[in-house]
Design an enzyme around this catalytic site. Structure first.
Site, PDB file in Angstrom:
ATOM      1  N   CYS A 163       0.797  -1.230   0.000  1.00 21.46           N
ATOM      2  CA  CYS A 163       0.000   0.000   0.000  1.00 21.46           C
ATOM      3  C   CYS A 163       0.828   1.277   0.000  1.00 21.46           C
ATOM      4  CB  CYS A 163      -0.950  -0.003   1.191  1.00 21.46           C
ATOM      5  SG  CYS A 163      -1.903  -1.529   1.318  1.00 21.46           S
ATOM      6  N   HIS A 289      -3.155   7.414   6.546  1.00 24.42           N
ATOM      7  CA  HIS A 289      -3.396   6.135   5.860  1.00 24.42           C
ATOM      8  C   HIS A 289      -4.815   5.657   6.186  1.00 24.42           C
ATOM      9  CE1 HIS A 289      -2.173   2.741   3.552  1.00 24.42           C
ATOM     10  NE2 HIS A 289      -2.309   1.891   4.545  1.00 24.42           N
ATOM     11  N   HIS A 323     -10.015   1.810   0.036  1.00 26.09           N
ATOM     12  CA  HIS A 323      -8.565   1.611   0.118  1.00 26.09           C
ATOM     13  C   HIS A 323      -8.091   1.089  -1.235  1.00 26.09           C
ATOM     14  CE1 HIS A 323      -4.607   0.815   1.204  1.00 26.09           C
ATOM     15  NE2 HIS A 323      -4.745  -0.191   2.055  1.00 26.09           N
TER      16      HIS A 323
END
Length: 394
Positions: A163, A289, A323
């Site tokens: 990520c 995040h 996400h």
């Protein structure tokens, strides 16, 4: 720790929240989420996703047919917004096709095409004829496609660090330019929905059956999304926001859980601020995040509460996009740039009751306020961390 501040002379993004910066800004202002109930694949799991509509009906132009797959279609959709292709062509004319680097981040590349190929093996056990195109079954499919689509011939690199992938592309590009290997760089990231991602995260019990609620005391997990984003970095340009610094680190703590004290994240943050010659009190906005997973949000909230003054605004924007995995870094960098340019600091969608670890920095509602410096946090599986520092002229 020396680095060269670079101008971001063009940027764009495409996600479930909208195509391009104007559509994304409108979604942020209107608090309008791009998430919808999962309808991806033949047997959808119960969750919400950030799906970019219409990719199935939009094949690549004929000259790029060899690269055609969902991930590269999404990349083309992103390149085609905000005049980004034109900006890339102008950079090619200024510097030369071999002096503009391409640095792409992705976590799964075009694995969805490989899934389809295995599902449709011919009687001899081979890929079906229409999917016997090796380039779409490699991790470098995205970078190869972008380089050819923009007519570039220089360095082309793929970054695959989960990520954090398309956050770390900024750091890689800065090093290439500083050391003289390139004069400019196209950075970006693309990840598209596929079965491996949806079922893989579901098997880890990280997927929420409801809309994600970052930093909420009753958060249940993540919503996956797909997105594409790109930025043009140049060392000599009269306009654009600045990439002021970056920090990178690795926890090496656990495959899917951050270090309990956020050790790696703190190291990346400290290095980013040092490179930018800034202090925590200089930061106006942090794009966190903020995945809505239990441990990520707890650790990240504590870092912010410990290190930043109450005047800093922080939020997760995953309630708008989901996400987006390897594309999260570039998408959230672009949202940070939107925040600086339009003086709109996004809040956190679906946050009702903040976790006890949260300090006053984490916002539920949007804040309309001038901002000069922003951070973007990206923390990936395996403990791969990256923090970016952006700034605007006074």
């Amino acid at each position: 720790m020396q680095s060269r501040s670079l101008r971001i002379t063009a940027y764009t993004l495409c996600s479930a929240a909208g195509d391009g910066t104007a559509a994304t800004l409108a979604a942020l202002r209107e608090r309008r989420s791009g998430l919808s109930k999962n309808d991806f694949g033949p047997a959808p799991i119960e969750t919400w996703i950030g799906r970019v509509a219409g990719l199935e009906q939009q094949p690549l132009p004929a000259e790029f047919a060899n690269w055609d797959c969902r991930n590269n279609r999404l990349a083309w959709r992103g390149l085609a917004t905000d005049g980004f292709i034109e900006a890339a062509h102008e950079a090619r004319a200024r510097y030369g096709a071999d002096r503009v680097a391409v640095v792409m981040g992705t976590s799964t590349s075009s694995i969805g095409a490989s899934e389809e190929a295995y599902a449709r093996l011919d009687p001899d056990g081979r890929y079906p004829a229409d999917l016997r195109r090796p380039i779409i079954h490699t991790p470098h499919s995205l970078g190869d496609f972008v380089q050819h689509a923009l007519g570039l011939t220089g360095i082309s690199v793929t970054v695959a660090t989960a990520c954090s992938s398309s956050a770390k592309v900024f750091a890689q590009a800065e090093r290439l330019i500083r050391t003289g290997l390139a004069d400019a760089a196209i950075v970006g990231g693309v990840d598209s929905l596929c079965g491996s991602v949806l079922f893989g995260f579901n098997s880890l019990e990280l997927v929420s059956a409801e809309q994600c609620r970052p930093f909420d005391v009753e958060r249940r997990g993540i919503n996956l999304g797909e997105a594409a984003g790109f930025a043009l970095l140049e060392k000599q340009a009269p306009r654009g926001a600045w990439l002021l610094g970056y920090g990178e680190s690795n926890d090496a703590h656990h495959m899917s859980t951050p270090h309990p004290e956020g050790l790696g994240a703190r190291l990346a943050l400290n290095d980013a601020l040092k490179r930018a010659d800034l202090r925590p009190e200089d930061i106006d906005y942090i794009n966190l995040h903020g995945t809505a997973s239990q441990k990520n949000d707890e650790v990240e909230a504590k870092i912010v509460a410990d290190l930043f003054p109450t005047t800093t605004c922080a939020s997760s924007t995953k309630g708008w996009t989901g996400h987006t995995l390897g594309a999260a870094g570039i998408v959230e960098a672009a949202i940070s740039l939107i925040a600086l340019e339009h003086e709109l600091l996004p809040g956190t969608l679906n946050l009702r009751v903040p976790d006890l670890a949260c300090g006053p920095q984490i916002q539920r509602d949007n804040v309309q306020r001038k901002a000069r410096h922003a951070l973007s946090f990206s923390f990936g599986f395996g403990g791969s961390n990256c923090v970016l520092v952006f700034g605007r002229d006074r």
